[in-house]
Design a protein around this motif. Structure first.
Motif, PDB file in Angstrom:
ATOM      1  N   LYS A 172      41.244 -48.950   6.886  1.00 23.20           N
ATOM      2  CA  LYS A 172      41.922 -49.822   7.867  1.00 23.20           C
ATOM      3  C   LYS A 172      41.365 -51.233   7.764  1.00 23.20           C
ATOM      4  CE  LYS A 172      43.426 -46.516  11.341  1.00 23.20           C
ATOM      5  NZ  LYS A 172      43.596 -46.168  12.727  1.00 23.20           N
ATOM      6  N   LYS A 173      40.043 -51.305   7.612  1.00 22.70           N
ATOM      7  CA  LYS A 173      39.381 -52.616   7.533  1.00 22.70           C
ATOM      8  C   LYS A 173      39.830 -53.370   6.276  1.00 22.70           C
ATOM      9  CE  LYS A 173      34.731 -53.243   7.033  1.00 22.70           C
ATOM     10  NZ  LYS A 173      33.381 -52.756   7.277  1.00 22.70           N
ATOM     11  N   VAL A 174      39.796 -52.669   5.149  1.00 27.83           N
ATOM     12  CA  VAL A 174      40.116 -53.307   3.863  1.00 27.83           C
ATOM     13  C   VAL A 174      41.593 -53.688   3.777  1.00 27.83           C
ATOM     14  CG1 VAL A 174      40.382 -52.718   1.409  1.00 27.83           C
ATOM     15  CG2 VAL A 174      38.221 -52.267   2.552  1.00 27.83           C
ATOM     16  N   SER A 175      42.473 -52.802   4.277  1.00 24.47           N
ATOM     17  CA  SER A 175      43.916 -53.053   4.141  1.00 24.47           C
ATOM     18  C   SER A 175      44.433 -53.977   5.234  1.00 24.47           C
ATOM     19  CB  SER A 175      44.679 -51.728   4.215  1.00 24.47           C
ATOM     20  OG  SER A 175      44.549 -51.152   5.509  1.00 24.47           O
ATOM     21  N   LEU A 210      30.561 -46.795  -0.062  1.00 22.27           N
ATOM     22  CA  LEU A 210      31.928 -46.556   0.403  1.00 22.27           C
ATOM     23  C   LEU A 210      32.767 -47.847   0.453  1.00 22.27           C
ATOM     24  CD1 LEU A 210      33.821 -44.319   1.427  1.00 22.27           C
ATOM     25  CD2 LEU A 210      33.111 -44.929   3.752  1.00 22.27           C
ATOM     26  N   ALA A 211      32.146 -48.961   0.868  1.00 21.35           N
ATOM     27  CA  ALA A 211      32.910 -50.210   1.005  1.00 21.35           C
ATOM     28  C   ALA A 211      33.517 -50.620  -0.347  1.00 21.35           C
ATOM     29  CB  ALA A 211      31.995 -51.316   1.542  1.00 21.35           C
ATOM     30  N   GLU A 212      32.703 -50.584  -1.411  1.00 24.26           N
ATOM     31  CA  GLU A 212      33.220 -50.982  -2.742  1.00 24.26           C
ATOM     32  C   GLU A 212      34.228 -49.957  -3.264  1.00 24.26           C
ATOM     33  OE1 GLU A 212      29.860 -50.803  -2.208  1.00 24.26           O
ATOM     34  OE2 GLU A 212      28.991 -52.754  -2.760  1.00 24.26           O
ATOM     35  N   ILE A 213      33.966 -48.684  -2.983  1.00 22.82           N
ATOM     36  CA  ILE A 213      34.880 -47.629  -3.451  1.00 22.82           C
ATOM     37  C   ILE A 213      36.267 -47.845  -2.854  1.00 22.82           C
ATOM     38  CG2 ILE A 213      35.384 -45.147  -3.229  1.00 22.82           C
ATOM     39  CD1 ILE A 213      32.342 -44.639  -3.504  1.00 22.82           C
ATOM     40  N   VAL A 214      36.311 -48.017  -1.538  1.00 24.93           N
ATOM     41  CA  VAL A 214      37.605 -48.165  -0.856  1.00 24.93           C
ATOM     42  C   VAL A 214      38.265 -49.493  -1.257  1.00 24.93           C
ATOM     43  CG1 VAL A 214      38.713 -48.394   1.403  1.00 24.93           C
ATOM     44  CG2 VAL A 214      36.968 -46.635   1.041  1.00 24.93           C
ATOM     45  N   ALA A 215      37.458 -50.554  -1.328  1.00 26.67           N
ATOM     46  CA  ALA A 215      38.040 -51.871  -1.664  1.00 26.67           C
ATOM     47  C   ALA A 215      38.645 -51.861  -3.071  1.00 26.67           C
ATOM     48  CB  ALA A 215      36.962 -52.955  -1.549  1.00 26.67           C
ATOM     49  N   THR A 216      37.935 -51.305  -4.057  1.00 23.52           N
ATOM     50  CA  THR A 216      38.471 -51.331  -5.432  1.00 23.52           C
ATOM     51  C   THR A 216      39.690 -50.417  -5.556  1.00 23.52           C
ATOM     52  OG1 THR A 216      36.826 -49.677  -6.133  1.00 23.52           O
ATOM     53  CG2 THR A 216      36.299 -52.001  -6.566  1.00 23.52           C
ATOM     54  N   ALA A 217      39.677 -49.310  -4.815  1.00 24.27           N
ATOM     55  CA  ALA A 217      40.854 -48.416  -4.849  1.00 24.27           C
ATOM     56  C   ALA A 217      42.061 -49.128  -4.229  1.00 24.27           C
ATOM     57  CB  ALA A 217      40.557 -47.119  -4.094  1.00 24.27           C
ATOM     58  N   TRP A 218      41.835 -49.813  -3.111  1.00 26.72           N
ATOM     59  CA  TRP A 218      42.930 -50.508  -2.433  1.00 26.72           C
ATOM     60  C   TRP A 218      43.470 -51.648  -3.301  1.00 26.72           C
ATOM     61  CZ3 TRP A 218      46.474 -49.919   1.103  1.00 26.72           C
ATOM     62  CH2 TRP A 218      47.162 -51.035   1.595  1.00 26.72           C
ATOM     63  N   GLU A 219      42.563 -52.434  -3.877  1.00 33.56           N
ATOM     64  CA  GLU A 219      42.997 -53.599  -4.676  1.00 33.56           C
ATOM     65  C   GLU A 219      43.805 -53.180  -5.905  1.00 33.56           C
ATOM     66  OE1 GLU A 219      39.183 -55.362  -5.294  1.00 33.56           O
ATOM     67  OE2 GLU A 219      39.073 -55.951  -3.171  1.00 33.56           O
TER      68      GLU A 219
END
Ligand SMILES: NC(=O)c1ccc[n+]([C@@H]2O[C@H](COP(=O)([O-])OP(=O)(O)OC[C@H]3O[C@@H](n4cnc5c(N)ncnc54)[C@H](O)[C@@H]3O)[C@@H](O)[C@H]2O)c1
Length: 322
Positions: free
Chosen positions: A268-271, A309-318
């Motif tokens: 939610k934060k990243v997107s 987790l922050a980098e994992i989710v961010a790179t997956a989202w990007e």
């Protein structure tokens, strides 16, 4: 990451999500790579090396593999090619035995014929089944609860038995692999929590949470998410530690657990999208908590995960599909 002298590597499953990341990391580090893949789930555009289309369990695969190993002077094999869907493995166990066990048998036979004596194998935390401990280490009992996990454990045994002809192997038991190192190599199959959630959000649909009544802090399941680039580096380290005949197993995880709700909050934060969640009942065979003890790989290789987790989710989202 350990410095590795030039190696000639055959990668099975080089068109897959993890195989293509490891392949690119090896090539960028100056090593030679050849890939084989049947493109059942892999994508041809991910391959960055010479490649052969080959289904490993086919009757002619053993002789074809032996020729490829000889022709390219291969010294090391990294075996990623496998079917990996737990639910499908319960519905079609014979498919999983044929593909994952039959394919490995052909590969090992070809390696024996060609005299290739180094191997890294993609094993899985699924070999542990439903552990009752806070963190599983490599001494924890193996008790896979579905045909997929069984094929990984049987694979480890088959590889260990090849020590009779001198095979030196490392089986890496991956925990929950996610994130993207290069956006063109992103995980495009929506089979695990993060890619499934991204796909749902992209379609404006709510994200399913299977069970919020587990004995965990927030009631949802806890897993150990490992960034695909950290995992890729562990393969390079593993190759440089292949020495004695036999099969040594290592967990590859961060040692930290994240709950489903924590992963979704990060998403939610990243997107920037406050998507809805649909709380569903528990799925059969989901352990409440599956977290690695990552001490053995750290002590043996000096490997440690860099990304959280922050980098994992961010790179997956990007790297999501637009
Ligand atoms: N993704 C994870 O979280 C995870 C966790 C634990 C273990 N693993 C293991 O890691 C390996 C790679 O997983 P991935 O996520 O990259 O999956 P993936 O489906 O993206 O890659 C698998 C590749 O192997 C190929 N392949 C499959 N069966 C084949 C066969 N019989 N002959 C030839 N090629 C075949 C596919 O076409 C694909 O390119 C698998 O062995 C999987 O079981 C993955």
């Amino acid at each position: 990451m350990t410095t590795l002298e030039g190696v000639n590597v055959l990668i099975t499953g080089g068109a897959g999500y993890i195989g293509s990341h490891v392949s690119r990391l090896l090539i960028e580090s100056g090593h030679s790579v050849v890939s084989v893949d049947d493109f059942s789930t892999g994508l041809a555009e991910r391959i960055g090396s010479e490649s052969y289309e080959l289904k490993l369990e086919n009757p002619d695969a053993e002789s074809k593999l032996a020729s490829i190993l000889n022709e390219h002077g291969i010294d090391t094999v990294i075996h990623f090619a496998a079917r990996k869907q737990v639910g499908e493995s319960v519905e079609k166990p014979e498919l999983y035995y044929k593909s994952n066990i039959g394919g490995l048998l052909n590969l090992l036979s070809a390696m024996k014929t060609a005299g290739v004596k180094k191997m890294v194998f993609s094993s899985s935390a699924a070999v542990y089944g439903m552990p009752s401990v806070e963190q599983v280490d490599e001494q924890s009992p193996t008790n896979p609860i579905n045909p997929y996990g069984q094929t990984k454990l049987i694979g480890e045994w088959m590889i260990d038995n090849a020590k009779t002809w001198g095979l030196s192997a490392i089986s890496l038991r991956y925990f929950n692999v996610a994130g993207t190192g290069w956006s063109d190599l992103a995980d495009k199959q929506a089979l695990n929590l993060i890619p499934i959630a991204i796909s749902k959000i992209s379609h404006g649909e709510p994200v399913d949470v299977f069970g919020d009544d587990y004995q965990t802090e927030d009631g949802s399941c806890i897993r150990d998410y490992i960034h695909v680039m950290d995992l890729a580096k562990a393969h390079i380290d593993a190759i440089s530690h292949l020495k004695n005949p036999g099969n040594e197993v290592f967990n590859v995880g961060t040692g930290e657990g994240s709950s489903v709700f924590e992963v979704l909050a990060e998403l939610k934060k990243v997107s920037g999208i406050d998507f809805e969640m649909n709380i569903d009942s528990r799925r059969a065979g989901d352990p409440p908590k599956l977290v690695a003890s990552a001490s053995k790989i750290q002590d043996s290789f000096g490997w440690k995960s860099e990304f959280g987790l922050a980098e994992i989710v961010a790179t997956a989202w990007e790297s999501r599909e637009s």
